[in-house]
Design an enzyme around this catalytic site. Sequence first.
Site, PDB file in Angstrom:
ATOM      1  N   HIS A 250       0.723  -1.293   0.076  1.00 22.45           N
ATOM      2  CA  HIS A 250      -0.133  -0.077   0.128  1.00 22.45           C
ATOM      3  C   HIS A 250       1.068   1.233   0.032  1.00 22.45           C
ATOM      4  O   HIS A 250       1.801   1.320   0.724  1.00 22.45           O
ATOM      5  CB  HIS A 250      -0.785  -0.006   1.167  1.00 22.45           C
ATOM      6  CG  HIS A 250      -2.098   1.031   1.254  1.00 22.45           C
ATOM      7  ND1 HIS A 250      -1.803   2.219   1.347  1.00 22.45           N
ATOM      8  CD2 HIS A 250      -3.408   0.738   0.938  1.00 22.45           C
ATOM      9  CE1 HIS A 250      -3.036   2.833   1.137  1.00 22.45           C
ATOM     10  NE2 HIS A 250      -3.801   2.132   0.870  1.00 22.45           N
ATOM     11  N   ARG A 270      -6.727  10.636  -0.524  1.00 19.52           N
ATOM     12  CA  ARG A 270      -6.309  11.284  -1.915  1.00 19.52           C
ATOM     13  C   ARG A 270      -7.494  11.617  -3.015  1.00 19.52           C
ATOM     14  O   ARG A 270      -7.589  12.564  -3.455  1.00 19.52           O
ATOM     15  CB  ARG A 270      -5.102  10.329  -2.578  1.00 19.52           C
ATOM     16  CG  ARG A 270      -4.236  10.427  -2.042  1.00 19.52           C
ATOM     17  CD  ARG A 270      -2.939   9.490  -2.566  1.00 19.52           C
ATOM     18  NE  ARG A 270      -3.043   8.225  -1.893  1.00 19.52           N
ATOM     19  CZ  ARG A 270      -3.101   7.031  -2.432  1.00 19.52           C
ATOM     20  NH1 ARG A 270      -2.887   6.963  -3.915  1.00 19.52           N
ATOM     21  NH2 ARG A 270      -3.284   5.831  -1.912  1.00 19.52           N
TER      22      ARG A 270
END
Lengths: 641, 363
Positions: A250, A270
């Site tokens: 990740h 994000r």
Amino acid sequence: MTTRIERHHYDVVVIGAGGAGLRAAIEARLAGKRTAIISKSLFGKAHTVMAEGGAAAAMGNVNSRDNWQVHFRDTMRGGKFLNNFRMAELHAKESPQRIWELETYGALFDRTKDGKISQRNFGGHEYPRLAHVGDRTGLELIRTLQQKIVSLQQEDKKTHGDYEARIRVFAETTITELLLDGDKVAGAFGYYRESGEFVLFEAPAVVLATGGVGRSYKVTSNSWEYTGDGHALALRAGATLINMEFLQFHPTGMVWPPSVKGILVTESVRGDGGVLKNSEGKRFMFNYVPDVFRKQYAETEEEADRWYTDPDNNRRPPELLPRDEVARAINAEVKAGRGTPAGGVYLDIASRLPAEEVRRRLPSMYHQFKELADVDITAEPMEVGPTCHYVMGGVEVDPDSGAAHGHVQGLFAAGEVSGGMHGSNRLGGNSLSDLLVFGKRAGEHASAYAEGLTARPKVAAADVEAAVDRALAPLERDGGENPYTLQQDLQAVMGDLVGIIRRKGELEESLVKLADLRDRVTRVAAAGGRRYNPGWHLALDLRNMLVVSECTARAALEREESRGGHTREDFPTMAPQWRTVNLVCSLDGDKVRLEHKPLPKIRAELIQLFDRAELAKYLTDEELADFDALTGDAHAEEAAK
Amino acid sequence: MATQNAPGGTGKAGTTRNFKVWRGDESGGDLTDYQVQVNEGEVVLDVIHRLQATEAPDLACRWNCKAGKCGSCSMEINGMPRLGCMTRMSTFDENETVTITPLRTFPIIRDLVTDVSFNYEKARETPAFAPPEELKPGEYRMQQVDVERSQEFRKCIECFLCQNTCHVVRDHEENKESFSGPRYFIRAAELDMHPLDAKTDRKEYAQASQGLGYCNITKCCTEVCPEHIKITDNAIIPMKERVVDRRYDPVVWLGSKIFRRGKQNEAAQAQTPRDPDELGSVHSHAGASHEPEAEVGAERGVHWARQVPHPTAPPLDSRGRLAISEFTFDKAAAPSPFGDDVTFPLPAEGLNYSHPDQPRDKD
């Protein structure tokens, strides 16, 4: 020491009580089979709770242009075309139904204005597609399935007078061996963590849903349970593993402070406007957009920022590139000396959204960091870096039924422990829907298999005795190796030599070190008794972690290209001829054997969902020629009409 | 990523701290002293892991996510029920001894691991979501504002700290059979507030079968909830209020007399308080205690065995509504569930853990 072994008879035994396991068990029980669920932890604590972003399903609630074909295309693109196309197809087609079904079990997803299930944007998905509940979607999923199982038990109580008449959860129970009758599954052997007593399940069908392998890595978001049990059980039962070289790191795990090291910062940070900056304060992702994605991603900060409010007329910000691209970019920035003191980069949402808005959109994220580390994400940027998160590889299965390949019958696998669905890289949000789609299928087909048997396979007494001896061995050794030291050494080997960026020399070195560790693990000793003894439990898990790590290291050395979750510094680009190959691991005695196996050919109507220009980046010349012939035929047919 | 979670991974030297951890099983046990290195930014669970990897490899402790999301590592730290992964070492003084004991309300298995099956039994007894028959999958329509109330309760991570803290069952094994506990009151409230749940008697059920009447709103559960669910204010009080509404509305009362006589009698019986003298009295942890033995225990340090709350009907005003106890209390806000005379951390020398089935004064 006298050995008591409790015996149980079931039609279907599901090993693992995360999303895939519970969904499989529900299906087996609905098919009328007596079903056991084996959970390494308490019921409802599975690693599925960690999934934050959501479950991808092309319901088209937010953008009506979304459909299964688009989802299929995104999944194949994300997996760099190494996916088993049939699994990607089934997944894209069936996930909306699986999500809607959860609402009938009592799930409460966030809603759109017209009262439907809301869907959010996520890296690699063309349209808003992730059904979500704030940032705790995994918890909602596990709780919903847990409560559905309880409701089935309540029905059974009404009809049979016993909650556990047809479905029973064995909490805090670990399976150490699968038992076979010839090449047929006959049962599973394990122990209750609580008492250390042994338990034998006699069952003709076993569904593996044990999750991943992350505990072999030193920086990981995975819990202690992720020791590759299902992978190892399958190997030892004669099944095969594919794609073991592909591990997802990740891109944004916390790297500082240590109390939260490895904990993921969801991609929706994000998606909601968070940006990545290096120590110079530069928003660096614009420098790392690969050619294959150039068309879909913004080139300037201005365009990227417009996308949040007007996604139809602007291209996406590069922070939303697939995970491996982001992980690699962060790695490159840190290596170039532009990282934070703790070896990460900054993820900044504080300067992008008002504090109130951050708290509203990311409540548990905010709460988690405030409580765990006294970091206020509405006031300061987070320090993030790549963390071992998910293994794409796993048991090679038949796409429709989840039945394991190789020479074993009655073994099924679903969820993270199975391989193929995600190819070389998984899109965020695709794992929760994967659990549901293939959990259901595995449960259904395991039931059908059990139904179709004329005679129940028998467990051999000698096999049970051998399993008992093996399980007790670490307790009976004096002065052997400490299991915790062995695990740390294994984590160091995997983290340093088989990590996110790989090299030939290091991979060769890792195999030498793993062989040495394997030798040491045969001498592992656990102090204390059999009652809830974590040292003993770890000693037994090490054997599984080692064999699975060896598969990863061997496959990583063999695959001489970089693709998705496998990056070779000495072979930095994607090679089309490698796309046609799966690396298949099996056990020969106790040695790992590695073979090449061609990928199944993508069906005509599915490959035609892609542009030729896009396919040209992935396919070999021969495959492209085939594609041209196909589209040529189609044009000719149209012309004939 | 070159850094790792080895001791002193970031270059900052750790300090050696004192810990007391309860070791033992159902036959007995005691606090064991440990000196452990603690580094900046660590939590209590990091310390337990370091102990396991060094001098106590068989120290039993549940954990999973280490991120406050799974609710496995529930324990009592300096007497306070908490998650080990959510308790930062920086919240303690450097010279302070940190005492870690298992959850008190549940039978001990070993060390910090207890048998929490009580909770799973209560979960099974709570009626499940009843899907609306007329809607097919995919046809559910709900507004965000309507699902939010139930969503608050679905944040629950089932750490069972509320169940452990609730004085109705803490040290009162005899109440466990008829009392489901805060976790299952919020489950009932969640379903009651679910916009599409087809079952309409969630409140009556909570009162008649879950033992909602035992709760006298001391907010112990809310205080310890790591998810900050307002268990008392948003679930228990509304459930009690509505039960009261229904029971005292004369028309509803008449109607239920006529149409649902049997059921109503059942509910009324279940609600009959055990001790009529207690009716209307407000239980409080604060101030003078109720039994001399408990007072002596409190002097020694932590002692949870305070007054056994009897199942009581809530005190009502002249309109048959619940009194808001906070308005009449002598302090602002709710009383501390641990007693207003107790401040945390508790003095370590006074702390111990003894299993409820063990003789009290063994040490």
